[in-house]
Motif scaffolding. Structure first.
Motif, mmCIF file in Angstrom:
data_model
loop_
_atom_site.group_PDB
_atom_site.id
_atom_site.type_symbol
_atom_site.label_atom_id
_atom_site.label_comp_id
_atom_site.label_asym_id
_atom_site.label_seq_id
_atom_site.Cartn_x
_atom_site.Cartn_y
_atom_site.Cartn_z
ATOM 1 N N LYS A 1 0.822 -1.215 0.000
ATOM 2 C CA LYS A 1 0.000 0.000 0.000
ATOM 3 C C LYS A 1 0.853 1.261 0.000
ATOM 4 O O LYS A 1 0.466 2.300 -0.495
ATOM 5 C CB LYS A 1 -0.869 0.012 1.278
ATOM 6 N N ARG A 2 2.005 1.172 0.669
ATOM 7 C CA ARG A 2 2.815 2.377 0.797
ATOM 8 C C ARG A 2 4.289 1.984 0.949
ATOM 9 O O ARG A 2 4.599 0.951 1.537
ATOM 10 C CB ARG A 2 2.363 3.152 2.039
ATOM 11 N N ILE A 3 5.188 2.844 0.417
ATOM 12 C CA ILE A 3 6.625 2.617 0.586
ATOM 13 C C ILE A 3 7.274 3.915 1.038
ATOM 14 O O ILE A 3 7.087 4.955 0.412
ATOM 15 C CB ILE A 3 7.309 2.167 -0.726
ATOM 16 N N GLY A 63 12.351 1.393 -6.736
ATOM 17 C CA GLY A 63 11.659 0.750 -7.834
ATOM 18 C C GLY A 63 10.424 -0.046 -7.427
ATOM 19 O O GLY A 63 9.625 -0.447 -8.262
ATOM 20 N N LEU A 64 10.262 -0.244 -6.124
ATOM 21 C CA LEU A 64 9.077 -0.953 -5.635
ATOM 22 C C LEU A 64 7.853 -0.040 -5.782
ATOM 23 O O LEU A 64 7.981 1.167 -5.646
ATOM 24 C CB LEU A 64 9.310 -1.248 -4.154
ATOM 25 N N ARG A 65 6.674 -0.602 -6.032
ATOM 26 C CA ARG A 65 5.510 0.278 -6.108
ATOM 27 C C ARG A 65 4.267 -0.356 -5.481
ATOM 28 O O ARG A 65 4.188 -1.584 -5.383
ATOM 29 C CB ARG A 65 5.216 0.694 -7.543
ATOM 30 N N PRO A 66 3.347 0.491 -5.050
ATOM 31 C CA PRO A 66 2.118 -0.016 -4.466
ATOM 32 C C PRO A 66 1.428 -0.940 -5.465
ATOM 33 O O PRO A 66 1.485 -0.703 -6.672
ATOM 34 C CB PRO A 66 1.281 1.245 -4.225
ATOM 35 N N ASN A 96 27.383 0.732 4.220
ATOM 36 C CA ASN A 96 26.523 1.159 3.119
ATOM 37 C C ASN A 96 25.560 0.063 2.664
ATOM 38 O O ASN A 96 24.868 0.221 1.675
ATOM 39 C CB ASN A 96 27.346 1.702 1.945
ATOM 40 N N ASP A 156 16.569 4.408 13.320
ATOM 41 C CA ASP A 156 16.060 4.657 11.984
ATOM 42 C C ASP A 156 14.686 4.000 11.800
ATOM 43 O O ASP A 156 13.741 4.614 11.306
ATOM 44 C CB ASP A 156 17.058 4.078 10.980
ATOM 45 N N ALA A 163 3.155 4.679 -9.177
ATOM 46 C CA ALA A 163 4.481 5.286 -9.044
ATOM 47 C C ALA A 163 5.358 4.366 -8.230
ATOM 48 O O ALA A 163 4.885 3.636 -7.365
ATOM 49 C CB ALA A 163 4.364 6.643 -8.362
ATOM 50 N N ARG A 164 6.671 4.398 -8.517
ATOM 51 C CA ARG A 164 7.616 3.546 -7.789
ATOM 52 C C ARG A 164 8.400 4.357 -6.784
ATOM 53 O O ARG A 164 8.666 5.544 -7.000
ATOM 54 C CB ARG A 164 8.619 2.919 -8.763
ATOM 55 N N TYR A 165 8.849 3.689 -5.735
ATOM 56 C CA TYR A 165 9.689 4.353 -4.748
ATOM 57 C C TYR A 165 11.021 4.712 -5.401
ATOM 58 O O TYR A 165 11.594 3.915 -6.149
ATOM 59 C CB TYR A 165 9.925 3.434 -3.540
ATOM 60 N N ASN A 166 11.492 5.934 -5.138
ATOM 61 C CA ASN A 166 12.769 6.421 -5.658
ATOM 62 C C ASN A 166 12.773 6.650 -7.177
ATOM 63 O O ASN A 166 13.827 6.851 -7.774
ATOM 64 C CB ASN A 166 13.908 5.451 -5.310
ATOM 65 N N LEU A 192 9.861 10.032 -2.793
ATOM 66 C CA LEU A 192 10.355 9.754 -1.445
ATOM 67 C C LEU A 192 9.434 8.853 -0.645
ATOM 68 O O LEU A 192 9.838 8.201 0.287
ATOM 69 C CB LEU A 192 10.433 11.063 -0.657
ATOM 70 N N ASP A 193 8.157 8.926 -0.958
ATOM 71 C CA ASP A 193 7.154 8.208 -0.179
ATOM 72 C C ASP A 193 5.990 7.997 -1.129
ATOM 73 O O ASP A 193 5.536 8.938 -1.766
ATOM 74 C CB ASP A 193 6.731 9.084 1.015
ATOM 75 N N VAL A 194 5.551 6.753 -1.268
ATOM 76 C CA VAL A 194 4.481 6.517 -2.215
ATOM 77 C C VAL A 194 3.415 5.602 -1.617
ATOM 78 O O VAL A 194 3.718 4.580 -1.024
ATOM 79 C CB VAL A 194 5.034 5.977 -3.564
ATOM 80 N N SER A 195 2.155 6.047 -1.730
ATOM 81 C CA SER A 195 1.022 5.213 -1.330
ATOM 82 C C SER A 195 0.227 4.927 -2.597
ATOM 83 O O SER A 195 0.622 5.327 -3.688
ATOM 84 C CB SER A 195 0.139 5.954 -0.340
ATOM 85 N N GLU A 196 -0.929 4.298 -2.411
ATOM 86 C CA GLU A 196 -1.682 3.868 -3.591
ATOM 87 C C GLU A 196 -2.094 5.007 -4.514
ATOM 88 O O GLU A 196 -2.125 4.852 -5.712
ATOM 89 C CB GLU A 196 -2.907 3.091 -3.142
ATOM 90 N N VAL A 255 14.388 4.624 -12.180
ATOM 91 C CA VAL A 255 15.172 5.353 -11.182
ATOM 92 C C VAL A 255 16.214 6.216 -11.890
ATOM 93 O O VAL A 255 16.430 6.088 -13.093
ATOM 94 C CB VAL A 255 15.855 4.393 -10.182
ATOM 95 N N VAL A 298 22.271 3.517 -5.881
ATOM 96 C CA VAL A 298 22.581 2.266 -5.208
ATOM 97 C C VAL A 298 23.836 1.643 -5.778
ATOM 98 O O VAL A 298 23.882 1.256 -6.928
ATOM 99 C CB VAL A 298 21.437 1.255 -5.376
ATOM 100 N N SER A 299 24.871 1.564 -4.968
ATOM 101 C CA SER A 299 26.068 0.893 -5.406
ATOM 102 C C SER A 299 26.837 0.479 -4.171
ATOM 103 O O SER A 299 27.320 1.320 -3.434
ATOM 104 C CB SER A 299 26.898 1.845 -6.260
ATOM 105 N N ARG A 304 10.874 17.405 5.597
ATOM 106 C CA ARG A 304 10.095 16.173 5.750
ATOM 107 C C ARG A 304 9.582 15.983 7.170
ATOM 108 O O ARG A 304 8.975 14.963 7.474
ATOM 109 C CB ARG A 304 10.939 14.963 5.349
ATOM 110 N N TYR A 361 19.874 9.494 10.151
ATOM 111 C CA TYR A 361 20.457 8.593 9.155
ATOM 112 C C TYR A 361 21.658 9.205 8.454
ATOM 113 O O TYR A 361 22.120 8.707 7.445
ATOM 114 C CB TYR A 361 19.395 8.171 8.125
ATOM 115 N N SER A 387 27.068 5.898 2.396
ATOM 116 C CA SER A 387 26.714 5.496 1.032
ATOM 117 C C SER A 387 27.502 6.304 -0.003
ATOM 118 O O SER A 387 27.596 5.909 -1.155
ATOM 119 C CB SER A 387 25.211 5.627 0.802
#
Lengths: 594, 466
Positions: free
Chosen positions: A9-11, A59-62, A299, A342, B31-34, B52-56, B82, B119-120, B270, B282, B289
């Motif tokens: 539902k959310r990320i 890249g993950l999505r709801p 990292n 965190d 939409a995808r995260y990041n 940054l933050d994604v819901s339905e 990305v 990401v690496s 935020r 963080y 990173s």
């Protein structure tokens, strides 16, 4: 694996909220999204379940699916752990490298233990024998020094129906157990345990043996016992990592588990590259034959850092249950605490001090409580121990910050690192005034075997060091020359103890490891020197004359000598010089008259 | 825009909230995260951002670039991918902005491939521990805080100290003992002034290093938020040059304080719970990173050596920025206002400075047998000298003991002859050690306790001349 399926539902960073995971319990492991990233259930409210993802969520999505496993995060335990390098989720980093190249990729799955390797299994029980949880059913020679004992898993008992000798992979059935219920239970070389739950044992027993590290300041002044706990706080640049590495290399534990938690990649690389070449001073075998590494570097995803510590401790308990003494080294618990912070922040929990969750002290206490010396499960009452040593990295070197101050409450020994000492290249930079140990009394018996006076020497030396630090304060204002002779002698002896005993070079081939008998000898010599020199000073001999004796300043280098006879001989030489000096003065005094 | 291959993806005009660099977009599907997004402002300006933050049906987007002019009628396009940049050897010699727009008047780069910038992570098991000594020609570094290939060694400085001069000198003079190999400099500016950038450009130009450099610039008057991606672009390029093209890369990141301030701005926008001094909890992981992309990989020829520069706010080393940096990097070079005031260049105070990897890069078979011992002895003697100097300030130099006077004199000579050197003076390591021995000869031989007897016999000037 049960098949609960939910929908994302959310990320938000490592926090993923899913709907429809029916029957989920907190702590359950889940696979998130089409890439099946590993995660864990951290909170449930109504139909919504909050998940903490251990891998990068880009890249993950709801709308993507979430698969519940119905089981908590498990450690896979069995032959093949020794010498391995894992990440915080027990993925072999060597296998990951072979599979996915030099950069870590998400969603790559490798089994913790190698599936293709065959192990020679020798039964220790016969068909018809009755066994209970913790009993050794057979052994596998895992490395040249570690005999891996295969145990009846916790919660099982019955009669061995069949057992086979031969070469097996970890998944092969080596024995069948007939449970009282009549159920036939196949036993394999591999077993599983949830990392967050301490493995059970029969009973705790008193601790009375030191964990010898070969580091003088630790073994003699601030020892840790087998089954005890120690923390090593220090600002950056105070030599924390090198001190821990020395302990990992030289400690006399049967198995060493090094958890690199949120620390530098190059440092891990250094350990991973150089450890295999090192020889164990006791067995002459390679140290890698009794070590396991968990390298969850800074990292890698933060959430996996939190799990890495429990993974390490669970492996330690597993070897303890086989009857071994295990040392766990965690570098650093501060990074682990930051991972807690965190996750807590993303769950929008109300923070306590400096953003850390209110349950921080609870978690730290629970972690260190997994150390101990115990009679393990099993009929033969084997004894094993887990010693936990954790580094703490206080921000700005401030020991009053939450993680350091909480840790100090729960550990048995504290090796306080001091940046000032490090600046002077005094290594290990363990401050003898701020460090403590609660194990001196229980360990006195061990040291008394080398010299019954051990405790007295130790106390005397600490008193001299303490006195010297006070005198140095005064000398800083009025100059050393202005101090009376007896006080200047204290400063001289303190210097000899500091340079000749406390300072220990990790890179000197002899000095890097100092056996207990040599430690006692050096300390005894220094205290003895002080007594003789005190008499000389009483006769009016200036400290500068004593200092100018070459043989006295040679005491600073005794630590570099390997043979105890040579050390004795050199000290005799210094004693003769002191006696000659005394005779010279007495003669002059007689000539001059009263 | 070179981040994007083509103009694709759904466009939304449903921005419901604007808060600093954050946009809340409603009604978003899939939409995808990041994910990378493109925001078109009312005046036609296009800027980029990430999710940054994604819901339905709702996404929070963080934009990189100027935040003036963001409004509820901005159009947001979700690209479905990305953030990636194109990579090729054509990047060498180029100059880009913090959001990867060419600043040198040349066309947008076309790469052989596009790689993610965020990401690496080098697999710890695949890392090669750094062990090749880099001769910088600066005595206080080579002699006492040696740099090795694949190390991250920051300069902790303060406003007004010559950290740029020093970094440029290091970039100019650095060589590895042995055969010549291909090198490149990746320079990333975060919030520095135009003159500072100009200084580096001129210095690189003088030695021809400019043709081997890639510059990513976010100057003091550029959008602060771009500083979040600038170092990641720089290091993605560095990784490509090092691990695909076998080059030895020196990455200079300046000023990390500018980067951390940008991180704090976003965290505050935020509404996150701050850890220390308003910086997010963080920040350690975030800095890791970046810094941890430094290193060497087994079986690959190239390497990335990183030199971050940061100005400590108020000269305070316990401030979160130097503090967290020090926990990640392999040592630090600390500049001292006091040495600078006395006209010593480079004003590196060796006592709190440290190179953790020095032991692996110097010594027998690498530099010289006595290197580590000489370094330890210099530390000890200089620390004694500083103690004597402090004492002399209270009781007067005349009241010092002979021993203290000797160490005081040692400290003065050490600062003048060993630390101090010219901006264009390039000292080989043998020269550095020779100066060190001449200074140590001022002390009685039996006080050289950190040096083994064999090495005293071999290198002490007394035996050398005999």
């Amino acid at each position: 694996m049960s098949q609960q399926v939910g929908v994302i539902k959310r990320i938000n960073g490592s926090l993923v909220v899913a709907e429809g995971l029916k029957g989920a319990r907190t702590g359950d492991a889940v696979y998130i999204g089409e890439l099946k990233l590993i995660g864990e259930v951290v909170r449930i409210s109504g139909d919504l379940v909050a998940l903490q993802c251990y891998e990068d969520t880009s890249g993950l999505r709801p709308g993507e699916p979430v698969f519940g496993t119905g089981a908590p995060l498990l450690a896979e335990l069995g032959p093949g752990l020794i010498g391995e390098i894992f990440d915080g989720l027990e993925r072999s980093e060597i296998e990951l490298w072979k599979l996915a190249g030099p950069f870590i990729r998400r969603g790559v799955r490798v089994a913790p233990l190698r599936r293709d390797r065959k192990w020679r299994f020798e039964p220790r029980v016969k068909p018809g024998e009755e066994v209970e949880e913790g009993d050794v059913i057979g052994v596998v020679q895992e490395s040249s020094v570690i005999e891996h004992r295969i145990l009846v898993p916790v919660g099982f008992r019955g009669v061995i129906e069949s057992i086979e000798e031969g070469s097996f992979t970890v998944d092969d059935v080596v024995a069948v157990l007939a449970a009282p219920s009549g159920e036939k239970i196949p036993l394999k070389l591999v077993q599983y345990w949830p990392v967050r739950i301490p493995r059970p044992y029969r009973e705790r027993i008193p601790i009375d043996r030191p964990l010898i590290t070969g580091q003088r300041v630790i073994d003699t002044f601030f020892p840790v016992a087998e089954g005890g706990t120690a923390a090593i706080p220090g600002g950056f640049g105070s030599g924390k990592t090198i001190t821990l590495q020395q302990i990992a290399k030289w400690s006399d534990a049967d198995v060493v588990i090094y958890v690199g938690c949120g620390e530098r990649g190059n440092e891990m690389a250094d350990i991973l590259t150089h450890f295999p070449e090192l020889e164990d001073p006791r067995t002459g075998k390679k140290l890698i034959e009794r070590a396991i590494f968990i390298a969850n570097v800074s990292n890698l995803p933060v959430a996996a850092r939190e799990a890495s510590v429990y993974m390490g401790v669970t492996m330690a308990e597993y070897f303890r249950d086989q009857g071994y003494d295990v040392a766990v080294i965690i570098d650093s618990t501060s990074r682990w605490a930051e991972a807690l912070r965190d996750i807590s922040g993303r769950l929008e929990e109300i923070p306590a001090e400096e953003g850390y969750p209110a349950y921080l002290s609870e978690r730290i206490a629970e972690l260190y409580e997994r150390a101990g010396r115990v009679v393990v499960l099993g009929k033969d009452r084997r004894v094993g121990s887990v010693t936990i040593m954790g580094a703490v990295s206080p921000p700005g070197g401030d020991f009053s910050e939450p993680v350091t101050s909480t840790t100090m409450r729960f550990v048995g020994a504290l090796w306080a690192l001091d940046t000032e000492l490090a600046y002077r290249r005094h290594f290990p930079a363990i401050n003898w005034l701020r460090s403590f140990t609660r194990y001196v009394d229980v360990l006195e018996g061990f040291w008394a075997r080398f010299d019954p006076q051990w405790k007295t020497y130790r106390e005397r030396a600490l008193a001299i060091l303490e006195e010297a630090s006070r005198l140095e304060e005064i000398a800083r204002v009025i100059g050393e020359k202005a101090l009376p002779n007896d006080q200047r002698l204290i400063l001289l002896t303190a210097e000899i103890i500091r340079e000749g005993f406390l300072v220990q070079s990790a890179y000197h081939k002899v000095d890097t490891f100092c056996p207990p008998e040599k430690q006692v000898k050096l300390l005894k010599i220094m205290i003895n020197f002080h007594e003789i020199a005190s008499e000389l000073v009483k006769l009016g001999i200036p400290v500068d004359r004593i200092r100018s004796l070459r043989s006295v300043m040679e005491l600073l280098r005794l630590k570099e000598k390997e043979s105890l006879e040579e050390i004795d001989a050199l000290y005799e030489h210094a004693k003769e010089d002191l006696m000659r000096l005394r005779a010279e003065y007495e003669a002059a005094g007689v000539a001059r008259g009263p | 825009m070179s981040f994007l291959r083509e103009k694709a993806g759904p466009i939304y005009r449903t921005v419901r909230e604007v808060r600093g660099p954050l946009l809340v977009v409603e009604g978003v599907k899939g939409a995808r995260y990041n994910e990378l997004v493109e925001v078109k402002l009312a005046d036609g300006t296009e800027i980029i951002g990430t999710v940054l933050d994604v819901s339905e049906d709702r996404a929070v987007v963080q934009v990189f670039g100027q935040t003036e002019g963001l409004s509820l009628d901005s159009a947001v396009r979700f690209t479905g991918d990305v953030m990636k940049i194109p990579l090729s050897d054509d990047l060498i010699g180029r100059i880009f902005s913090g959001s990867f727009r060419p600043l040198d008047g040349l066309p947008e780069p076309i790469g052989y491939e596009r790689r993610e910038i965020f990401v690496s992570v080098i697999n710890p098991a695949a890392r090669e521990p750094p062990s090749e000594f880099i001769q910088t020609g600066i005595s206080v570094i080579d002699g006492m805080n040696s740099l090795v290939r694949g190390q991250k060694l920051p300069i902790f400085s303060e406003a007004g100290l010559p950290h740029n001069v020093m970094a440029a000198q290091i970039a100019r003079q650095s060589t590895v003992l042995g055969p010549e190999e291909e090198f490149a400099v990746v320079f990333c500016a975060m919030g520095i002034k135009y003159e500072e950038y100009e200084y580096f450009r001129r210095e690189f130009e003088k030695t021809g290093a400019l043709d081997r450099a890639v510059m990513i610039l976010n100057l003091a008057n550029d959008p602060i938020i771009e500083r979040i991606i600038a170092p990641r672009i720089a290091l993605t390029i560095a990784e490509y040059l090092a691990f695909d093209l076998d080059m030895h890369v020196l990455a200079i990141l300046t000023d990390m304080t500018g980067y951390c301030e940008a991180l704090r701005s976003i965290s505050i926008a935020r509404e996150e719970v701050p850890a220390r001094r308003g910086y997010p909890g963080y920040m350690y992981s975030d800095l890791a990173s970046i810094y941890e992309r430094t290193g060497k990989i087994k079986g690959k020829k190239g390497s990335i050596t990183t030199m971050p520069i940061l100005t400590m706010p108020g000269g305070d080393i316990t401030h979160p920025i130097p503090d967290l940096t020090g926990y990640i990097t392999e040592g630090q070079l600390i500049l001292s206002r006091e040495l600078h005031g006395r006209g010593i260049y480079p004003p590196v105070n060796p006592l709190p400075s440290l190179s953790r990897l020095m032991k692996d890069g110097v010594g027998p078979g690498r530099t010289r047998d006595d290197h580590i011992e000489v370094s330890n002895q210099l530390y000890m003697a200089y620390a004694e000298g500083i103690k004597a100097r402090d004492l002399a300030r209270i009781i007067g130099e005349l009241s010092l003991s002979d021993r203290e006077k000797r160490y005081l004199r040692f400290a003065e000579e050490f600062e003048r002859k060993f630390i101090n050197q010219g901006v264009y003076e390039n000292r080989p390591i043998e020269k550095t050690l020779e100066i060190a021995w001449d200074l140590l000869a001022m002390l009685p031989e039996d006080e050289l306790v950190r040096i083994s007897e064999e090495n005293i016999r071999r290198y002490h000037p007394r035996y050398r001349s005999a």
